[in-house]
Scaffold this motif. Structure first.
Motif, PDB file in Angstrom:
ATOM      1  N   ALA A 710       0.835  -1.203   0.000  1.00  0.00           N
ATOM      2  CA  ALA A 710       0.000   0.000   0.000  1.00  0.00           C
ATOM      3  C   ALA A 710       0.870   1.254   0.000  1.00  0.00           C
ATOM      4  O   ALA A 710       0.578   2.235  -0.698  1.00  0.00           O
ATOM      5  N   GLU A 711       1.933   1.220   0.781  1.00  0.00           N
ATOM      6  CA  GLU A 711       2.838   2.369   0.791  1.00  0.00           C
ATOM      7  C   GLU A 711       3.504   2.563  -0.561  1.00  0.00           C
ATOM      8  O   GLU A 711       3.666   3.700  -1.040  1.00  0.00           O
ATOM      9  N   LEU A 712       3.893   1.450  -1.194  1.00  0.00           N
ATOM     10  CA  LEU A 712       4.507   1.563  -2.514  1.00  0.00           C
ATOM     11  C   LEU A 712       3.528   2.144  -3.532  1.00  0.00           C
ATOM     12  O   LEU A 712       3.903   2.953  -4.385  1.00  0.00           O
ATOM     13  N   ALA A 713       2.272   1.696  -3.454  1.00  0.00           N
ATOM     14  CA  ALA A 713       1.271   2.237  -4.365  1.00  0.00           C
ATOM     15  C   ALA A 713       1.080   3.732  -4.137  1.00  0.00           C
ATOM     16  O   ALA A 713       0.954   4.513  -5.090  1.00  0.00           O
ATOM     17  N   ASN A 714       1.082   4.160  -2.880  1.00  0.00           N
ATOM     18  CA  ASN A 714       0.948   5.584  -2.589  1.00  0.00           C
ATOM     19  C   ASN A 714       2.166   6.355  -3.092  1.00  0.00           C
ATOM     20  O   ASN A 714       2.048   7.478  -3.611  1.00  0.00           O
ATOM     21  N   ARG A 715       3.358   5.758  -2.933  1.00  0.00           N
ATOM     22  CA  ARG A 715       4.564   6.420  -3.432  1.00  0.00           C
ATOM     23  C   ARG A 715       4.525   6.541  -4.945  1.00  0.00           C
ATOM     24  O   ARG A 715       4.980   7.529  -5.512  1.00  0.00           O
ATOM     25  N   LEU A 716       3.962   5.512  -5.600  1.00  0.00           N
ATOM     26  CA  LEU A 716       3.838   5.560  -7.050  1.00  0.00           C
ATOM     27  C   LEU A 716       2.954   6.725  -7.483  1.00  0.00           C
ATOM     28  O   LEU A 716       3.313   7.487  -8.393  1.00  0.00           O
ATOM     29  N   ARG A 717       1.806   6.859  -6.843  1.00  0.00           N
ATOM     30  CA  ARG A 717       0.911   7.961  -7.209  1.00  0.00           C
ATOM     31  C   ARG A 717       1.550   9.306  -6.920  1.00  0.00           C
ATOM     32  O   ARG A 717       1.444  10.258  -7.701  1.00  0.00           O
ATOM     33  N   ALA A 718       2.202   9.408  -5.746  1.00  0.00           N
ATOM     34  CA  ALA A 718       2.838  10.677  -5.395  1.00  0.00           C
ATOM     35  C   ALA A 718       3.956  11.016  -6.369  1.00  0.00           C
ATOM     36  O   ALA A 718       4.099  12.176  -6.794  1.00  0.00           O
ATOM     37  N   ALA A 719       4.784  10.036  -6.741  1.00  0.00           N
ATOM     38  CA  ALA A 719       5.885  10.302  -7.671  1.00  0.00           C
ATOM     39  C   ALA A 719       5.355  10.714  -9.029  1.00  0.00           C
ATOM     40  O   ALA A 719       5.902  11.620  -9.685  1.00  0.00           O
ATOM     41  N   GLY A 754      18.784  12.163  -7.873  1.00  0.00           N
ATOM     42  CA  GLY A 754      18.979  12.285  -9.304  1.00  0.00           C
ATOM     43  C   GLY A 754      19.214  10.972 -10.006  1.00  0.00           C
ATOM     44  O   GLY A 754      19.428  10.962 -11.220  1.00  0.00           O
ATOM     45  N   MET A 755      19.197   9.823  -9.275  1.00  0.00           N
ATOM     46  CA  MET A 755      19.425   8.526  -9.901  1.00  0.00           C
ATOM     47  C   MET A 755      18.110   7.983 -10.443  1.00  0.00           C
ATOM     48  O   MET A 755      17.028   8.243  -9.905  1.00  0.00           O
ATOM     49  N   LEU A 756      18.216   7.223 -11.544  1.00  0.00           N
ATOM     50  CA  LEU A 756      17.059   6.614 -12.171  1.00  0.00           C
ATOM     51  C   LEU A 756      16.934   5.168 -11.722  1.00  0.00           C
ATOM     52  O   LEU A 756      17.917   4.424 -11.716  1.00  0.00           O
ATOM     53  N   PHE A 757      15.691   4.765 -11.368  1.00  0.00           N
ATOM     54  CA  PHE A 757      15.427   3.401 -10.944  1.00  0.00           C
ATOM     55  C   PHE A 757      14.231   2.868 -11.716  1.00  0.00           C
ATOM     56  O   PHE A 757      13.305   3.611 -12.044  1.00  0.00           O
ATOM     57  N   THR A 758      14.266   1.563 -11.939  1.00  0.00           N
ATOM     58  CA  THR A 758      13.101   0.942 -12.559  1.00  0.00           C
ATOM     59  C   THR A 758      12.033   0.724 -11.502  1.00  0.00           C
ATOM     60  O   THR A 758      12.342   0.352 -10.366  1.00  0.00           O
ATOM     61  N   PRO A 759      10.795   0.923 -11.851  1.00  0.00           N
ATOM     62  CA  PRO A 759       9.709   0.714 -10.861  1.00  0.00           C
ATOM     63  C   PRO A 759       9.282  -0.741 -10.808  1.00  0.00           C
ATOM     64  O   PRO A 759       8.095  -1.052 -10.908  1.00  0.00           O
ATOM     65  N   ALA A 760      10.249  -1.654 -10.662  1.00  0.00           N
ATOM     66  CA  ALA A 760       9.906  -3.075 -10.701  1.00  0.00           C
ATOM     67  C   ALA A 760       8.934  -3.453  -9.584  1.00  0.00           C
ATOM     68  O   ALA A 760       7.946  -4.147  -9.803  1.00  0.00           O
ATOM     69  N   GLU A 761       9.253  -2.992  -8.378  1.00  0.00           N
ATOM     70  CA  GLU A 761       8.366  -3.328  -7.263  1.00  0.00           C
ATOM     71  C   GLU A 761       7.008  -2.671  -7.436  1.00  0.00           C
ATOM     72  O   GLU A 761       5.982  -3.259  -7.109  1.00  0.00           O
ATOM     73  N   PHE A 762       7.013  -1.451  -7.972  1.00  0.00           N
ATOM     74  CA  PHE A 762       5.723  -0.796  -8.202  1.00  0.00           C
ATOM     75  C   PHE A 762       4.908  -1.564  -9.227  1.00  0.00           C
ATOM     76  O   PHE A 762       3.704  -1.712  -9.108  1.00  0.00           O
ATOM     77  N   LEU A 763       5.554  -2.043 -10.242  1.00  0.00           N
ATOM     78  CA  LEU A 763       4.832  -2.779 -11.262  1.00  0.00           C
ATOM     79  C   LEU A 763       4.307  -4.097 -10.719  1.00  0.00           C
ATOM     80  O   LEU A 763       3.255  -4.575 -11.128  1.00  0.00           O
ATOM     81  N   ARG A 764       5.041  -4.725  -9.783  1.00  0.00           N
ATOM     82  CA  ARG A 764       4.517  -5.936  -9.160  1.00  0.00           C
ATOM     83  C   ARG A 764       3.274  -5.630  -8.328  1.00  0.00           C
ATOM     84  O   ARG A 764       2.355  -6.426  -8.228  1.00  0.00           O
ATOM     85  N   VAL A 765       3.284  -4.469  -7.706  1.00  0.00           N
ATOM     86  CA  VAL A 765       2.076  -4.043  -6.997  1.00  0.00           C
ATOM     87  C   VAL A 765       0.910  -3.893  -7.961  1.00  0.00           C
ATOM     88  O   VAL A 765      -0.223  -4.254  -7.667  1.00  0.00           O
TER      89      VAL A 765
END
Length: 1020
Positions: A710-719, A754-765
């Motif tokens: 749930a926190e990851l999903a919220n971080r996804l929306r916020a980002a 400033g680093m780029l990351f893949t949203p792998a965990e977000f996509l699993r959510v």
């Protein structure tokens, strides 16, 4: 031993509250009355002492009375201005009468005090005094209860004449006969001498005649006004008597009576209890009626009085229609005749011949009495006939009513039972008369009934005239008796009774409500049970879980929790049963599963259907202290239940199989019912995720995982809302010449560093639901927008956007949205490639086929992602309009090392070639893989062997730089030893997926490029 109603009423009960009266209001009223008495007493003492001097005596005797009458007038006017005052006109008339009295006394004082000379007769004071009587009489008529018939009006007039004629006979014999002789200074003086006493007689007659006909009102105020009136009339009689008529002067003790009468009149309207002093006082205030008042009589040769009282409204103390009041009203004509007789006897005993006025008046009184008695006789005859008719009507209603009417004496013995008892109770009314009511009530209900009867009899009859009692009543076994048999024979009926008071006893109006009670019980059962399986539903199950967690006492709570568990059960494959066999078969399966579940749990446990194919079971703890033993026992029970529910179901002659996934959660201190059910639900979903048909025990880590997602999903929306996502593009290279033919859009999250990351965990959510629908829309819009900008600058290259089949079918991407997006940005449809992922046959390929066909006709190309990862891709390839096939990364990674994978990949590529489809190999990270794939017939590839994901600036540089270098060395099929060579070439960073040898980096000055699948994600 039975308990009578009297005993229950007299017995003290600890729960009965003590009566609380308006203590504060009573104290205020007592203080007001004390002040009033002190003022009147002070005036009387001063008058008895002649006020010290003649001047003060004149002032107090004239202007003091004028002030008192003025206070009464102001009080009446102020009270008439209040809201919710009935008979407002009566109060205004009484105020006007008091005003006349005040002006008359003021003129009297003007002559005696200001001018210092005797008051002339007649004078203006006499004019005001005479104008006092008419408003008072009209006010009395306003306050009186008006007759409703012509005979009533005639009786009212006759009563007034009887009283007035009697008083006239008596007063004429005593004094008025002498005053009527012309021995005064003038005719006007003689007329005034007769006018004042006659007005007094008229007012007294009206007061006495209307006293028994007054409208409902404030009884306290009325009694106060009556006292003021009586005091004033007595002073007037003394003033006009020969004893004081010649020797009276202002300031004497007689003025104290008029003074007190005026102040009592001023206090009368405010004598009622104040609002807010209790329910009874508030009720009395709401029903307060206008109470006429009286003012001090003026002086002259006679002082007519003014206001007659009307009954008050203190219903709590003085019930309407008291026997004493009716008796006095009936005796009024005879008392009047007796007074008239006394007047005649007075003349005879004094040796005087009765005056003609006395004889005529007495004759008229006797005639009026005869007429009134005749009217009363006719009324009595009429009333007797009406009473007989109403009694017959009432008797027919009682005998024909379906309700049972019973009258119970104060000792609880039934004195009357209506004939309807035979049809309702199955027993004749004669058998019930004389029996004790308590013996007919169910023993379990008797205590509640007696308590309600005791409370009802102790309550105020006006505030609570009736009450309602519902209990079980013994039936004789006949009639409509439908309940179970009682110990003494017969059944019990559910009876509802309306109870009224009756001469210390009670009247019960009872009706049979057994069917209603049964219907209510059935409705309650339906509200708490599942209609299909008749198991407790979610609401009842939650309530029982809460009861099991709470315990009867705090010390029992630990024992109650020990071993208590909830099993959350879901039938795997139930949807397929509905889709293949039908919903009727699915309902039959649920019924059989519920029966198995009910048989599997213990008698003290609870089995429930929560909805759909979800069931639950509450296992009450057995008090075992060993935690491991408790868990082992519950898990064994859950596993047996899983095996039982997974056995084949015989439905319509066929065996239907489903599996059961069960989650188990144990009760813990401080855990509520909702939380315990949530824990069991989480454990059940973990069992389904682990392969279905399993039993999983809840662990705190499961809740932490849910919170983390749930926190990851919220971080996804916020980002996404804060613009922290950026779009990179992975080039798709043609293996023949290295030309970039397309780019694949990929999202990256830019951290605060400033680093780029893949949203792998977000996509699993996102795989759990629709939490990344907004991200998918953003990727599609941003990819189309950037592709349109590149096309406008001359760099036309198609962009591929990966969308799941679920996303294409849900509401987050409605039909026509892609066409609208292409039109808005001006991008040709052929420049967009939709990569289809997650092609699960259960999603409904028909609707997906329609959506993709519409996009294909528009010009959008369709790529099937994940070819070779399962049967779903093969089914999609058979039905969907596909243009491009993408080989799964799992095939590409081992295509050089594994001979089996080499043959499988080669076969899939031959199928793509035979269908005329382009083929794209995903995850080509090594030169050997590119060489091998090209040799097999693969047309395109993407991966670190060519280029990693690029931002917009580097993509434009790559497109302008020309073809990418493609290795052309022959592929060596060294499937055995090649793996060790590849692992050595990867080096220390091979575990991280970083390719540093074999092919030089073509972008970014030779910096190492990370694999898309292994790019790190930000810590959580």
């Amino acid at each position: 031993m039975t308990t009578t109603i009297d005993e229950e009423v007299r017995a003290p009960h600890p729960q009965d509250p003590e009566p609380r009266g308006p203590v504060r209001s009573e104290r205020v009223r007592a203080t007001e009355q004390l002040v009033l008495a002190l003022v009147c007493a002070t005036y009387a003492v001063g008058a008895a002492c002649d006020w010290g001097t003649d001047e003060i005596a004149l002032v107090m005797g004239d202007f003091g009375l004028s002030a008192a009458a003025g206070i009464a007038a102001v009080s009446c006017f102020l009270y008439a201005r209040r809201r919710r005052v009935r008979f407002r006109s009566a109060w205004l008339l009484f105020g006007l009468s008091s005003t006349m009295a005040s002006l008359g006394n003021a003129v009297w004082g003007w002559y005696e005090v200001v001018l210092g000379r005797p008051v002339p007769s007649p004078s203006y004071a006499d004019l005001f005094f005479l104008c006092f009587a008419p408003p008072a009489i009209v006010g009395l008529l306003v306050l009186a209860k008006r007759p409703v018939t012509r005979a009533g009006w005639i009786c009212l007039g006759l009563d007034a004449w009887l009283i007035g004629g009697s008083l006239l006979t008596l007063s004429w014999s005593l004094a008025l006969a002498q005053a009527a002789r012309f021995d005064g200074p003038s005719v006007a003086h003689t007329a005034l001498s007769l006018a004042y006493p006659l007005l007094d007689i008229v007012l007294v007659s009206m007061v006495l005649a209307l006293h028994f006909r007054r409208a409902p009102g404030n009884r306290t105020a009325v009694n106060t006004a009556i006292g003021a009136l009586a005091l004033t009339v007595m002073c007037d009689a003394l003033f006009t008597s020969p004893l004081l008529h010649s020797s009276y002067r202002s300031g004497q003790l007689l003025d104290a009576g008029w003074f007190a009468g005026s102040l009592l009149l001023a206090y009368a309207p405010w004598a009622a209890p104040r609002p807010g002093s209790g329910p009874r006082a508030r009720a009395a205030d709401e029903h307060t009626r206008a109470i006429p008042e009286q003012s001090a009589g003026p002086r002259g040769t006679g002082h007519p009085t003014g206001l007659a009282p009307v009954p008050g409204a203190e219903h709590g103390r003085y019930p309407a229609g008291r026997p004493l009041t009716g008796s006095l009203a009936a005796l009024t004509p005879y008392l009047a005749a007796a007074v008239c007789t006394l007047g005649i006897l007075y003349n005879v005993l004094n040796g005087r011949r009765p005056d003609h006025v006395v004889l005529i008046t007495a004759g008229c009184v006797v005639l009026a009495l005869v007429i009134r008695q005749g009217i009363m006789l006719l009324d009595n005859i009429t009333l007797t006939q009406e009473l007989a008719q109403k009694e017959n009507h009432f008797r027919s209603l009682v005998q024909g009513s379906s309700d049972v009417i019973m009258i119970a004496a104060p000792n609880g013995i039934l004195r009357y039972v209506s004939p309807a008892a035979a049809g309702v109770y199955g027993r004749p009314a004669e058998d019930l008369v004389g029996t004790e009511l308590a013996a007919l009530i169910h023993p379990e209900d008797l205590g509640c009934v007696l308590h309600e009867v005791r409370r009802f009899l102790a309550a105020d009859p006006l505030e609570e005239p009736t009450t309602r009692i519902e209990c079980r009543f013994r039936s004789g076994g006949g009639g409509t008796a439908r309940s179970g048999e009682a110990e003494g024979g017969g059944g019990w009926l559910n009876v509802e009774s309306t109870v009224n008071r009756h001469h210390g006893g009670l009247i019960f109006n009872s009706r049979d409500v057994t069917e209603r009670v049964r219907l209510q019980a059935q409705l309650q059962h339906n509200a708490e049970h599942d209609p299909l399986t008749d198991l407790p539903n979610r609401a009842l199950f939650t309530r029982r879980v809460q009861q099991a967690l709470s315990g009867r006492r705090a010390t029992d709570r630990g024992d109650a929790l020990r071993g208590t568990a909830v099993l959350f059960i879901d039938l795997d494959g139930f949807k397929a049963v509905n889709d293949t066999i039908g919903h009727q078969a699915g309902d039959e399966l649920l019924i059989q599963a519920a029966r198995r579940l009910q048989d599997a749990v213990r008698q003290g446990d609870t089995a429930s259907r929560l909805g759909g194919d979800e069931f639950a079971a509450l296992i009450v703890g057995d008090g075992t202290h060993d935690r491991e033993a408790r868990e082992r026992n519950i898990l064994e029970l859950a596993d047996r239940l899983r095996a039982t529910l997974s056995q084949p179901y015989a439905i319509d002659g066929r065996d239907v199989r489903v599996n059961a996934s069960i989650g188990v959660a144990f009760a813990e201190p401080g855990l509520g019912a909702g939380e315990l059910l949530r824990n069991a639900d989480l454990a059940m979903y973990r069992a389904k995720a682990a392969g279905k048909g399993r039993v999983e025990l809840y662990k705190p880590q499961m809740q932490q995982d849910v919170v983390r997602k749930a926190e990851l999903a919220n971080r996804l929306r916020a980002a996404l809302h804060d613009g922290e996502f950026t779009l990179l593009h992975q080039p798709v290279v043609r293996l023949e010449d290295g030309r970039i033919t397309a780019v694949g859009a990929q999202a990256r999250w830019r951290s605060s560093q400033g680093m780029l990351f893949t949203p792998a965990e977000f996509l699993r959510v996102a795989e759990d639901g629709d939490k990344t629908a907004e991200l998918d829309r953003w990727i599609l819009q941003e990819a189309v927008a950037q592709a349109a900008e590149r096309a406008a600058s001359g760099l036309v290259v198609p962009v591929a956007v990966r969308l799941s089949a679920r996303r294409l079918l849900d509401r987050s991407l409605p039909p026509g949205s892609v066409e609208t997006l292409l039109t808005r940005h001006g991008l040709p449809p052929g420049a967009l490639v939709v990569e289809l992922a997650d092609t699960d046959p259960g999603l409904g390929l028909d609707e997906l086929e329609r959506r993709l066909t519409a996009l294909n006709r528009l010009g959008v190309r369709i790529a099937l992602d994940g070819l070779g990862s399962g049967q779903a891709a093969i089914a999609a390839l058979r039905r969907l309009p596909v243009d491009i096939l993408k080989l799964d990364r799992s095939l590409v990674e081992g295509v050089v090392e594994s001979a089996r994978l080499h043959k499988i990949t080669s076969g899939l590529l031959r199928i793509a070639g035979d269908l005329g489809l382009q083929s794209v190999a995903e995850g080509v990270d090594l030169p050997e893989q590119a060489v091998a794939l090209r040799a097999m017939g693969c047309t395109h590839g993407t991966g670190m062997a060519f280029a990693g994901p690029l931002d917009e600036y580097r993509l434009r540089r790559a497109l302008g730089a020309g073809p990418c270098p493609v290795p052309h060395a022959p592929a060596e099929p060294a499937f055995a030893g090649r793996a060790r060579d590849v692992q050595g070439r990867l080096g220390a960073k091979g575990a991280a997926g970083v390719y540093t040898g074999g092919v030089p980096a073509v972008f970014g000055g030779g910096s190492a490029l990370r694999s898309h699948a292994e790019t790190p994600v930000p810590p959580t």
